[in-house]
Design a protein around this motif. Structure first.
Motif, mmCIF file in Angstrom:
data_model
loop_
_atom_site.group_PDB
_atom_site.id
_atom_site.type_symbol
_atom_site.label_atom_id
_atom_site.label_comp_id
_atom_site.label_asym_id
_atom_site.label_seq_id
_atom_site.Cartn_x
_atom_site.Cartn_y
_atom_site.Cartn_z
ATOM 1 N N SER A 80 0.935 -1.050 -0.025
ATOM 2 C CA SER A 80 0.078 -0.171 -0.019
ATOM 3 C C SER A 80 0.799 1.268 -0.042
ATOM 4 O O SER A 80 2.183 1.407 0.508
ATOM 5 N N SER A 81 0.101 2.266 -0.641
ATOM 6 C CA SER A 81 0.984 3.578 -0.580
ATOM 7 C C SER A 81 0.759 4.237 0.718
ATOM 8 O O SER A 81 -0.266 4.059 1.463
ATOM 9 N N CYS A 103 -6.656 -1.329 -9.528
ATOM 10 C CA CYS A 103 -5.966 -2.218 -8.379
ATOM 11 C C CYS A 103 -5.934 -1.331 -7.100
ATOM 12 O O CYS A 103 -4.823 -1.153 -6.529
ATOM 13 N N THR A 104 -7.037 -1.415 -6.536
ATOM 14 C CA THR A 104 -7.014 -0.428 -5.133
ATOM 15 C C THR A 104 -6.511 -0.823 -3.930
ATOM 16 O O THR A 104 -6.018 -0.175 -3.148
ATOM 17 N N GLY A 105 -6.011 -2.276 -4.033
ATOM 18 C CA GLY A 105 -5.646 -2.978 -2.798
ATOM 19 C C GLY A 105 -6.318 -2.337 -1.706
ATOM 20 O O GLY A 105 -7.686 -2.640 -1.414
ATOM 21 N N GLY A 108 -4.886 2.249 0.067
ATOM 22 C CA GLY A 108 -3.857 3.250 0.666
ATOM 23 C C GLY A 108 -4.050 4.539 -0.377
ATOM 24 O O GLY A 108 -3.925 5.778 0.007
ATOM 25 N N ASP A 109 -4.288 4.382 -1.714
ATOM 26 C CA ASP A 109 -4.528 5.453 -2.591
ATOM 27 C C ASP A 109 -5.723 6.043 -2.518
ATOM 28 O O ASP A 109 -6.177 7.142 -2.678
ATOM 29 N N ASP A 123 -10.671 -3.762 -7.838
ATOM 30 C CA ASP A 123 -9.672 -4.915 -7.750
ATOM 31 C C ASP A 123 -10.258 -6.321 -8.106
ATOM 32 O O ASP A 123 -11.710 -6.545 -8.051
ATOM 33 N N ILE A 124 -9.325 -7.046 -8.285
ATOM 34 C CA ILE A 124 -10.019 -8.487 -8.634
ATOM 35 C C ILE A 124 -10.024 -9.343 -7.398
ATOM 36 O O ILE A 124 -10.421 -10.482 -7.687
ATOM 37 N N HIS A 128 -9.585 -7.382 -0.582
ATOM 38 C CA HIS A 128 -8.872 -6.190 -0.664
ATOM 39 C C HIS A 128 -10.137 -5.106 -1.074
ATOM 40 O O HIS A 128 -9.883 -4.054 -0.506
ATOM 41 N N ALA A 149 -13.270 -6.792 -10.409
ATOM 42 C CA ALA A 149 -13.244 -6.835 -11.909
ATOM 43 C C ALA A 149 -11.716 -7.024 -12.047
ATOM 44 O O ALA A 149 -10.808 -6.565 -11.254
ATOM 45 N N ASP A 150 -11.463 -7.719 -13.182
ATOM 46 C CA ASP A 150 -10.183 -7.675 -13.656
ATOM 47 C C ASP A 150 -10.050 -6.404 -14.704
ATOM 48 O O ASP A 150 -10.985 -5.985 -15.289
ATOM 49 N N VAL A 151 -9.026 -5.358 -14.129
ATOM 50 C CA VAL A 151 -9.195 -4.128 -14.727
ATOM 51 C C VAL A 151 -8.928 -4.317 -16.374
ATOM 52 O O VAL A 151 -9.377 -3.248 -17.112
ATOM 53 N N ASP A 165 -1.830 1.043 -9.716
ATOM 54 C CA ASP A 165 -0.947 0.478 -8.948
ATOM 55 C C ASP A 165 -0.820 -1.075 -8.831
ATOM 56 O O ASP A 165 -1.283 -1.775 -8.317
ATOM 57 N N GLU A 182 1.240 -7.146 -12.110
ATOM 58 C CA GLU A 182 0.011 -7.453 -12.558
ATOM 59 C C GLU A 182 -1.034 -6.500 -12.382
ATOM 60 O O GLU A 182 -1.360 -6.111 -11.139
HETATM 61 C C1 LIG Z 1 -0.073 -2.727 -5.046
HETATM 62 S S1 LIG Z 1 -1.754 -3.223 -4.635
HETATM 63 C C2 LIG Z 1 -2.384 -1.741 -4.782
HETATM 64 C C3 LIG Z 1 -1.915 -0.973 -3.606
HETATM 65 C C4 LIG Z 1 -2.911 0.318 -3.463
HETATM 66 N N1 LIG Z 1 -2.678 1.306 -4.417
HETATM 67 C C5 LIG Z 1 -2.865 0.886 -2.043
HETATM 68 O O1 LIG Z 1 -2.228 1.797 -1.892
HETATM 69 O O2 LIG Z 1 -3.411 0.115 -0.852
HETATM 70 C C6 LIG Z 1 -2.024 -4.047 -6.054
HETATM 71 C C7 LIG Z 1 -3.496 -4.781 -6.394
HETATM 72 O O3 LIG Z 1 -3.741 -5.050 -7.649
HETATM 73 C C8 LIG Z 1 -4.708 -6.057 -7.615
HETATM 74 N N2 LIG Z 1 -4.835 -6.540 -8.949
HETATM 75 C C9 LIG Z 1 -3.899 -7.197 -9.405
HETATM 76 N N3 LIG Z 1 -4.006 -7.836 -10.718
HETATM 77 C C10 LIG Z 1 -5.122 -7.297 -11.056
HETATM 78 C C11 LIG Z 1 -6.293 -7.211 -12.192
HETATM 79 N N4 LIG Z 1 -5.827 -7.642 -13.340
HETATM 80 N N5 LIG Z 1 -7.391 -6.495 -12.160
HETATM 81 C C12 LIG Z 1 -7.738 -6.001 -10.724
HETATM 82 N N6 LIG Z 1 -6.963 -5.709 -9.786
HETATM 83 C C13 LIG Z 1 -5.909 -6.587 -9.591
HETATM 84 C C14 LIG Z 1 -4.096 -7.029 -6.271
HETATM 85 O O4 LIG Z 1 -5.434 -7.714 -5.994
HETATM 86 C C15 LIG Z 1 -3.924 -5.983 -5.344
HETATM 87 O O5 LIG Z 1 -4.985 -5.645 -4.502
#
Ligand SMILES: C[S@@+](CC[C@H](N)C(=O)[O-])C[C@H]1O[C@@H](n2cnc3c(N)ncnc32)[C@H](O)[C@@H]1O
Length: 385
Positions: A80-81, A103-105, A108-109, A123-124, A128, A149-151, A165, A182
Protein backbone atom coordinates in the motif's frame (compact mmCIF):
# COMPACT_ATOMS: atom_id res chain seq x y z
CA UNK A 1 -8.11 -13.66 5.42
CA UNK A 2 -11.12 -14.73 3.39
CA UNK A 3 -14.17 -12.58 2.69
CA UNK A 4 -16.36 -14.43 5.17
CA UNK A 5 -13.87 -13.84 8.00
CA UNK A 6 -13.53 -10.18 7.04
CA UNK A 7 -17.30 -9.79 7.07
CA UNK A 8 -17.44 -11.40 10.49
CA UNK A 9 -14.76 -9.01 11.81
CA UNK A 10 -16.77 -6.09 10.45
CA UNK A 11 -19.97 -7.28 12.18
CA UNK A 12 -20.90 -6.27 15.76
CA UNK A 13 -19.70 -9.67 17.03
CA UNK A 14 -16.42 -9.24 15.18
CA UNK A 15 -15.95 -5.74 16.60
CA UNK A 16 -16.56 -7.20 20.09
CA UNK A 17 -13.93 -9.89 19.40
CA UNK A 18 -11.36 -7.26 18.36
CA UNK A 19 -12.16 -5.10 21.41
CA UNK A 20 -11.85 -8.09 23.79
CA UNK A 21 -8.57 -9.14 22.21
CA UNK A 22 -7.20 -5.60 22.61
CA UNK A 23 -8.18 -5.59 26.29
CA UNK A 24 -6.59 -8.99 26.96
CA UNK A 25 -3.36 -7.97 25.24
CA UNK A 26 -3.19 -4.61 27.02
CA UNK A 27 -3.72 -6.45 30.34
CA UNK A 28 -0.49 -8.30 29.55
CA UNK A 29 -2.15 -11.67 28.76
CA UNK A 30 0.01 -13.57 26.24
CA UNK A 31 -1.16 -13.90 22.66
CA UNK A 32 -1.48 -17.67 23.02
CA UNK A 33 -3.55 -17.45 26.18
CA UNK A 34 -5.71 -14.66 24.71
CA UNK A 35 -6.46 -16.87 21.73
CA UNK A 36 -7.39 -19.78 24.02
CA UNK A 37 -9.78 -17.58 26.00
CA UNK A 38 -11.42 -16.12 22.90
CA UNK A 39 -11.76 -19.46 21.09
CA UNK A 40 -14.24 -20.52 23.74
CA UNK A 41 -16.55 -17.79 22.43
CA UNK A 42 -15.65 -17.11 18.78
CA UNK A 43 -14.72 -19.25 15.73
CA UNK A 44 -11.01 -20.18 15.80
CA UNK A 45 -10.43 -18.78 12.30
CA UNK A 46 -11.83 -15.38 13.29
CA UNK A 47 -9.70 -15.29 16.44
CA UNK A 48 -6.50 -15.95 14.42
CA UNK A 49 -7.55 -13.30 11.89
CA UNK A 50 -8.16 -10.76 14.68
CA UNK A 51 -4.69 -11.47 16.14
CA UNK A 52 -3.07 -10.97 12.72
CA UNK A 53 -5.12 -7.80 12.17
CA UNK A 54 -3.92 -6.19 15.41
CA UNK A 55 -0.34 -6.99 14.48
CA UNK A 56 -0.81 -5.44 11.03
CA UNK A 57 -2.53 -2.37 12.49
CA UNK A 58 0.49 -1.85 14.70
CA UNK A 59 2.84 -2.18 11.70
CA UNK A 60 0.65 0.12 9.62
CA UNK A 61 1.06 3.08 12.00
CA UNK A 62 4.10 4.17 9.99
CA UNK A 63 1.92 4.54 6.91
CA UNK A 64 -1.51 5.54 8.18
CA UNK A 65 -2.52 7.97 10.92
CA UNK A 66 -5.79 6.03 11.41
CA UNK A 67 -4.23 2.54 11.17
CA UNK A 68 -5.88 1.42 14.41
CA UNK A 69 -9.32 1.46 12.76
CA UNK A 70 -8.28 0.02 9.40
CA UNK A 71 -8.29 -3.49 7.89
CA UNK A 72 -5.29 -5.09 6.21
CA UNK A 73 -3.93 -8.24 4.69
CA UNK A 74 -0.18 -8.66 5.08
CA UNK A 75 0.47 -8.33 1.35
CA UNK A 76 -2.06 -5.53 0.99
CA UNK A 77 -0.31 -3.50 3.70
CA UNK A 78 3.16 -4.18 2.29
CA UNK A 79 2.14 -2.92 -1.14
CA UNK A 80 0.00 0.00 0.00
CA UNK A 81 0.96 3.63 -0.50
CA UNK A 82 1.41 5.65 2.68
CA UNK A 83 -1.12 8.32 3.44
CA UNK A 84 1.33 11.17 2.91
CA UNK A 85 2.40 9.86 -0.52
CA UNK A 86 -1.15 9.19 -1.71
CA UNK A 87 -2.32 12.63 -0.57
CA UNK A 88 0.55 14.25 -2.45
CA UNK A 89 -0.12 12.28 -5.65
CA UNK A 90 -3.88 12.88 -5.50
CA UNK A 91 -3.26 16.63 -5.96
CA UNK A 92 -2.62 15.97 -9.66
CA UNK A 93 -6.18 14.69 -9.93
CA UNK A 94 -7.60 18.06 -8.78
CA UNK A 95 -8.94 19.01 -12.25
CA UNK A 96 -11.00 15.80 -12.47
CA UNK A 97 -14.38 15.07 -10.94
CA UNK A 98 -14.68 11.43 -11.93
CA UNK A 99 -11.67 9.13 -11.55
CA UNK A 100 -10.89 5.44 -11.01
CA UNK A 101 -8.42 3.85 -8.62
CA UNK A 102 -7.42 0.69 -10.51
CA UNK A 103 -5.92 -2.13 -8.43
CA UNK A 104 -7.15 -0.36 -5.32
CA UNK A 105 -5.66 -2.92 -2.88
CA UNK A 106 -6.48 -2.09 0.75
CA UNK A 107 -7.21 1.50 -0.34
CA UNK A 108 -3.99 3.36 0.49
CA UNK A 109 -4.52 5.52 -2.58
CA UNK A 110 -8.29 5.44 -2.45
CA UNK A 111 -8.40 7.36 0.85
CA UNK A 112 -6.94 10.37 -0.99
CA UNK A 113 -8.43 9.88 -4.47
CA UNK A 114 -12.01 9.46 -3.20
CA UNK A 115 -11.86 12.66 -1.17
CA UNK A 116 -13.97 15.41 -2.71
CA UNK A 117 -14.53 13.69 -6.05
CA UNK A 118 -16.29 10.71 -7.51
CA UNK A 119 -13.90 7.75 -7.47
CA UNK A 120 -14.53 4.15 -8.56
CA UNK A 121 -12.38 1.54 -6.82
CA UNK A 122 -11.54 -1.59 -8.84
CA UNK A 123 -9.78 -4.76 -7.69
CA UNK A 124 -9.81 -8.41 -8.65
CA UNK A 125 -9.54 -9.51 -5.02
CA UNK A 126 -12.85 -9.28 -3.10
CA UNK A 127 -11.13 -9.06 0.30
CA UNK A 128 -8.95 -6.12 -0.78
CA UNK A 129 -11.88 -4.40 -2.44
CA UNK A 130 -13.98 -4.60 0.73
CA UNK A 131 -11.05 -3.45 2.88
CA UNK A 132 -10.47 -0.50 0.53
CA UNK A 133 -14.07 0.62 0.96
CA UNK A 134 -13.95 0.27 4.75
CA UNK A 135 -10.56 1.99 5.00
CA UNK A 136 -11.66 4.89 2.80
CA UNK A 137 -14.66 5.34 5.10
CA UNK A 138 -12.29 5.52 8.07
CA UNK A 139 -10.98 8.69 6.41
CA UNK A 140 -14.51 9.90 5.59
CA UNK A 141 -13.73 9.33 1.90
CA UNK A 142 -16.48 7.44 0.12
CA UNK A 143 -15.79 5.68 -3.18
CA UNK A 144 -18.70 6.29 -5.54
CA UNK A 145 -18.53 2.66 -6.65
CA UNK A 146 -16.55 -0.50 -5.89
CA UNK A 147 -16.09 -2.91 -8.79
CA UNK A 148 -14.87 -6.48 -8.42
CA UNK A 149 -13.22 -7.02 -11.79
CA UNK A 150 -10.08 -7.58 -13.76
CA UNK A 151 -9.04 -4.06 -14.78
CA UNK A 152 -8.20 -5.45 -18.22
CA UNK A 153 -11.95 -5.89 -18.80
CA UNK A 154 -12.91 -2.28 -18.03
CA UNK A 155 -14.47 0.22 -20.38
CA UNK A 156 -12.49 3.36 -19.77
CA UNK A 157 -14.92 5.85 -21.29
CA UNK A 158 -16.64 6.16 -17.89
CA UNK A 159 -13.67 7.98 -16.31
CA UNK A 160 -11.83 11.26 -16.82
CA UNK A 161 -8.61 9.96 -15.26
CA UNK A 162 -7.22 6.78 -13.71
CA UNK A 163 -4.54 5.83 -11.23
CA UNK A 164 -3.06 2.31 -11.49
CA UNK A 165 -0.94 0.58 -8.90
CA UNK A 166 -0.16 -2.90 -10.29
CA UNK A 167 0.55 -5.81 -7.99
CA UNK A 168 4.23 -6.44 -7.33
CA UNK A 169 3.62 -9.92 -5.94
CA UNK A 170 3.09 -13.25 -7.59
CA UNK A 171 2.44 -16.38 -5.52
CA UNK A 172 3.93 -14.63 -2.49
CA UNK A 173 7.14 -13.72 -4.36
CA UNK A 174 8.16 -10.11 -4.90
CA UNK A 175 8.33 -8.97 -8.51
CA UNK A 176 11.27 -6.61 -8.87
CA UNK A 177 10.88 -5.76 -12.54
CA UNK A 178 7.72 -3.63 -12.97
CA UNK A 179 7.36 -4.84 -16.55
CA UNK A 180 6.15 -8.10 -15.03
CA UNK A 181 3.71 -6.70 -12.46
CA UNK A 182 0.03 -7.58 -12.61
CA UNK A 183 -1.24 -6.01 -14.76
CA UNK A 184 2.09 -5.65 -16.64
CA UNK A 185 3.49 -2.19 -17.33
CA UNK A 186 2.99 -2.59 -21.08
CA UNK A 187 -0.72 -3.01 -20.56
CA UNK A 188 -0.88 0.01 -18.19
CA UNK A 189 0.83 2.17 -20.82
CA UNK A 190 -1.33 0.79 -23.62
CA UNK A 191 -4.57 2.12 -22.12
CA UNK A 192 -3.44 5.60 -23.22
CA UNK A 193 -5.15 4.77 -26.51
CA UNK A 194 -8.46 4.68 -24.59
CA UNK A 195 -8.00 7.25 -21.80
CA UNK A 196 -5.83 10.37 -21.74
CA UNK A 197 -5.16 11.06 -18.06
CA UNK A 198 -3.15 8.28 -16.39
CA UNK A 199 -0.88 7.93 -13.39
CA UNK A 200 0.97 4.63 -12.91
CA UNK A 201 2.79 3.77 -9.70
CA UNK A 202 5.89 1.76 -10.46
CA UNK A 203 9.21 0.75 -9.02
CA UNK A 204 12.02 3.35 -8.75
CA UNK A 205 14.31 0.76 -10.35
CA UNK A 206 12.38 1.00 -13.63
CA UNK A 207 14.54 1.10 -16.76
CA UNK A 208 14.03 4.71 -17.89
CA UNK A 209 14.58 3.67 -21.52
CA UNK A 210 11.11 2.11 -21.62
CA UNK A 211 9.27 5.36 -20.77
CA UNK A 212 7.30 6.52 -23.82
CA UNK A 213 7.94 9.95 -25.31
CA UNK A 214 6.06 12.75 -23.55
CA UNK A 215 5.48 10.85 -20.28
CA UNK A 216 6.90 12.18 -17.00
CA UNK A 217 8.69 10.05 -14.46
CA UNK A 218 8.49 11.33 -10.90
CA UNK A 219 10.67 9.76 -8.21
CA UNK A 220 9.24 10.10 -4.71
CA UNK A 221 11.18 9.70 -1.48
CA UNK A 222 9.73 9.77 2.01
CA UNK A 223 12.03 10.90 4.83
CA UNK A 224 15.06 10.16 2.64
CA UNK A 225 13.93 6.67 1.51
CA UNK A 226 13.25 6.29 -2.19
CA UNK A 227 9.74 4.82 -2.30
CA UNK A 228 8.44 4.77 -5.85
CA UNK A 229 8.37 6.20 -9.33
CA UNK A 230 5.16 7.45 -10.90
CA UNK A 231 4.63 7.63 -14.63
CA UNK A 232 2.34 10.48 -15.70
CA UNK A 233 0.76 10.45 -19.14
CA UNK A 234 1.55 13.49 -21.36
CA UNK A 235 -1.68 15.31 -20.43
CA UNK A 236 -0.82 15.06 -16.70
CA UNK A 237 2.91 15.58 -17.05
CA UNK A 238 4.63 18.70 -15.67
CA UNK A 239 8.26 17.92 -16.60
CA UNK A 240 10.28 15.14 -18.16
CA UNK A 241 11.77 14.05 -14.86
CA UNK A 242 10.92 15.14 -11.34
CA UNK A 243 12.21 14.36 -7.85
CA UNK A 244 9.82 14.91 -4.95
CA UNK A 245 10.76 14.71 -1.30
CA UNK A 246 8.02 14.08 1.23
CA UNK A 247 6.64 14.91 3.71
CA UNK A 248 7.92 18.44 3.02
CA UNK A 249 6.67 18.40 -0.60
CA UNK A 250 9.94 19.71 -1.99
CA UNK A 251 10.06 19.10 -5.69
CA UNK A 252 12.74 19.56 -8.31
CA UNK A 253 12.14 19.19 -12.04
CA UNK A 254 14.23 18.93 -15.16
CA UNK A 255 12.78 21.94 -16.94
CA UNK A 256 15.93 22.69 -18.89
CA UNK A 257 19.26 20.99 -19.46
CA UNK A 258 21.62 22.08 -16.70
CA UNK A 259 25.31 22.52 -17.59
CA UNK A 260 27.55 20.06 -15.76
CA UNK A 261 30.13 22.03 -13.76
CA UNK A 262 32.92 19.85 -12.35
CA UNK A 263 35.64 21.03 -9.97
CA UNK A 264 37.78 19.81 -7.06
CA UNK A 265 36.03 19.17 -3.75
CA UNK A 266 35.60 22.30 -1.64
CA UNK A 267 34.92 22.73 2.11
CA UNK A 268 31.55 21.01 1.92
CA UNK A 269 30.24 17.86 0.26
CA UNK A 270 26.54 17.53 -0.52
CA UNK A 271 24.95 14.09 -0.71
CA UNK A 272 21.71 14.41 -2.74
CA UNK A 273 18.45 12.72 -1.74
CA UNK A 274 18.04 9.40 -3.61
CA UNK A 275 15.03 10.79 -5.50
CA UNK A 276 17.26 13.54 -6.97
CA UNK A 277 19.99 11.06 -7.88
CA UNK A 278 17.59 8.54 -9.42
CA UNK A 279 15.83 11.26 -11.41
CA UNK A 280 19.21 12.27 -12.87
CA UNK A 281 18.81 15.79 -11.47
CA UNK A 282 22.16 16.18 -9.71
CA UNK A 283 23.45 18.80 -12.18
CA UNK A 284 20.08 20.62 -12.02
CA UNK A 285 20.40 20.75 -8.24
CA UNK A 286 23.98 22.02 -8.55
CA UNK A 287 22.77 24.83 -10.80
CA UNK A 288 19.91 25.73 -8.49
CA UNK A 289 21.96 25.97 -5.30
CA UNK A 290 25.19 27.23 -6.87
CA UNK A 291 27.29 24.15 -6.16
CA UNK A 292 29.44 22.02 -8.46
CA UNK A 293 29.92 18.32 -9.15
CA UNK A 294 33.18 16.71 -8.04
CA UNK A 295 33.05 14.16 -10.85
CA UNK A 296 30.79 14.06 -13.87
CA UNK A 297 29.65 10.53 -13.06
CA UNK A 298 29.31 10.85 -9.33
CA UNK A 299 26.26 12.01 -7.39
CA UNK A 300 28.14 14.27 -4.97
CA UNK A 301 28.10 18.05 -5.06
CA UNK A 302 30.50 20.46 -3.43
CA UNK A 303 30.71 24.06 -2.28
CA UNK A 304 32.93 26.30 -0.17
CA UNK A 305 29.86 27.76 1.55
CA UNK A 306 27.50 25.88 3.83
CA UNK A 307 24.39 25.30 1.72
CA UNK A 308 21.12 24.39 3.41
CA UNK A 309 18.83 22.57 1.00
CA UNK A 310 16.13 19.93 1.52
CA UNK A 311 17.43 18.14 -1.58
CA UNK A 312 20.79 17.09 -0.11
CA UNK A 313 22.60 16.54 3.16
CA UNK A 314 25.50 18.95 3.57
CA UNK A 315 28.68 17.66 5.22
CA UNK A 316 31.77 19.60 6.25
CA UNK A 317 34.89 17.92 4.84
CA UNK A 318 37.56 17.36 7.51
CA UNK A 319 39.76 15.07 5.46
CA UNK A 320 39.88 14.44 1.72
CA UNK A 321 42.43 12.12 0.17
CA UNK A 322 43.21 9.04 -1.83
CA UNK A 323 41.81 5.87 -0.28
CA UNK A 324 44.23 4.05 2.01
CA UNK A 325 43.40 2.11 5.18
CA UNK A 326 46.48 3.33 7.05
CA UNK A 327 45.70 6.97 6.24
CA UNK A 328 42.05 6.56 7.16
CA UNK A 329 42.95 5.04 10.55
CA UNK A 330 45.47 7.79 11.30
CA UNK A 331 43.06 10.55 10.29
CA UNK A 332 40.35 9.07 12.54
CA UNK A 333 42.77 8.89 15.48
CA UNK A 334 43.80 12.54 14.87
CA UNK A 335 40.12 13.51 14.84
CA UNK A 336 39.42 11.69 18.14
CA UNK A 337 36.83 9.48 16.41
CA UNK A 338 34.68 7.20 18.56
CA UNK A 339 32.30 5.98 15.87
CA UNK A 340 31.80 6.29 12.12
CA UNK A 341 29.02 5.90 9.59
CA UNK A 342 30.34 4.64 6.28
CA UNK A 343 28.69 5.28 2.94
CA UNK A 344 30.11 4.25 -0.39
CA UNK A 345 29.42 5.34 -3.94
CA UNK A 346 31.36 3.69 -6.76
CA UNK A 347 33.78 2.00 -4.37
CA UNK A 348 34.49 -1.75 -4.29
CA UNK A 349 35.36 -1.73 -0.54
CA UNK A 350 33.42 -4.11 1.71
CA UNK A 351 31.90 -1.81 4.35
CA UNK A 352 31.42 -4.50 7.00
CA UNK A 353 35.01 -5.70 6.72
CA UNK A 354 36.25 -2.11 6.88
CA UNK A 355 34.13 -1.44 9.95
CA UNK A 356 35.80 -4.38 11.73
CA UNK A 357 39.25 -3.12 10.75
CA UNK A 358 38.48 0.38 12.04
CA UNK A 359 37.01 -0.76 15.34
CA UNK A 360 40.34 -0.91 17.25
CA UNK A 361 41.17 2.74 16.44
CA UNK A 362 37.77 4.18 17.34
CA UNK A 363 38.65 5.08 20.93
CA UNK A 364 37.68 8.76 20.92
CA UNK A 365 34.41 10.59 21.48
CA UNK A 366 33.35 12.10 18.15
CA UNK A 367 31.19 10.63 15.40
CA UNK A 368 31.99 11.10 11.71
CA UNK A 369 30.73 10.17 8.28
CA UNK A 370 33.21 8.42 5.98
CA UNK A 371 32.42 8.53 2.26
CA UNK A 372 34.25 5.99 0.11
CA UNK A 373 34.18 6.89 -3.52
CA UNK A 374 36.20 7.49 -6.66
CA UNK A 375 37.55 10.79 -7.90
CA UNK A 376 38.93 11.22 -11.43
CA UNK A 377 39.47 7.47 -11.58
CA UNK A 378 41.24 7.24 -8.18
CA UNK A 379 39.75 5.53 -5.11
CA UNK A 380 38.98 8.40 -2.72
CA UNK A 381 37.74 9.01 0.81
CA UNK A 382 36.21 11.91 2.69
CA UNK A 383 35.84 12.17 6.44
CA UNK A 384 33.02 14.55 7.23
CA UNK A 385 31.06 15.90 10.13
C1 LIG B 1 0.00 -2.85 -5.24
S1 LIG B 1 -1.60 -3.34 -4.73
C2 LIG B 1 -2.44 -1.81 -4.72
C3 LIG B 1 -2.12 -0.96 -3.52
C4 LIG B 1 -2.99 0.25 -3.35
N1 LIG B 1 -2.72 1.28 -4.33
C5 LIG B 1 -2.82 0.81 -1.96
O1 LIG B 1 -2.19 1.87 -1.80
O2 LIG B 1 -3.34 0.19 -1.02
C6 LIG B 1 -2.17 -4.16 -6.15
C7 LIG B 1 -3.61 -4.67 -6.17
O3 LIG B 1 -3.89 -5.01 -7.53
C8 LIG B 1 -4.83 -6.05 -7.56
N2 LIG B 1 -4.78 -6.62 -8.91
C9 LIG B 1 -3.78 -7.34 -9.48
N3 LIG B 1 -4.08 -7.63 -10.76
C10 LIG B 1 -5.30 -7.09 -11.01
C11 LIG B 1 -6.14 -7.06 -12.15
N4 LIG B 1 -5.78 -7.63 -13.30
N5 LIG B 1 -7.32 -6.41 -12.04
C12 LIG B 1 -7.69 -5.84 -10.88
N6 LIG B 1 -6.94 -5.83 -9.77
C13 LIG B 1 -5.75 -6.45 -9.83
C14 LIG B 1 -4.40 -6.96 -6.43
O4 LIG B 1 -5.48 -7.74 -6.00
C15 LIG B 1 -3.92 -5.92 -5.38
O5 LIG B 1 -4.95 -5.66 -4.48
Amino acid sequence: MDLQTLEFLLSNDGQDLIAELKTLMSDGISELRSQEILRAKYPARSVSAAVELLLLRHRARDKFSRADSMFFTRIGLEQSSSEVVSRYRAQRYKPFENVADLCTGIGGDLIALAEGRSCTAVDIDPVHLKMAEVNANVYEARPSDTVLADVKDLAFEDFEAVFIDPSRRSQDKRILDPRFGEPPLDWCLSISSRIKNIGIKTSPGLDKAIIPEGWEIEFISLRGDLKEAVLWSPSMSTAKRRATLLPGEYTLAALSVAPVVVDNPGRYILDPDPAVTRAGLVSNLAQEIDAWMIDENLAFLSSNRYLATPFAKTWEVLYSGRWGLRHLKQALIDLDAGSVDIRKRRSPIDVEQLRRKLDPVLKGTSRYMVFLTELSGNPWMFICS
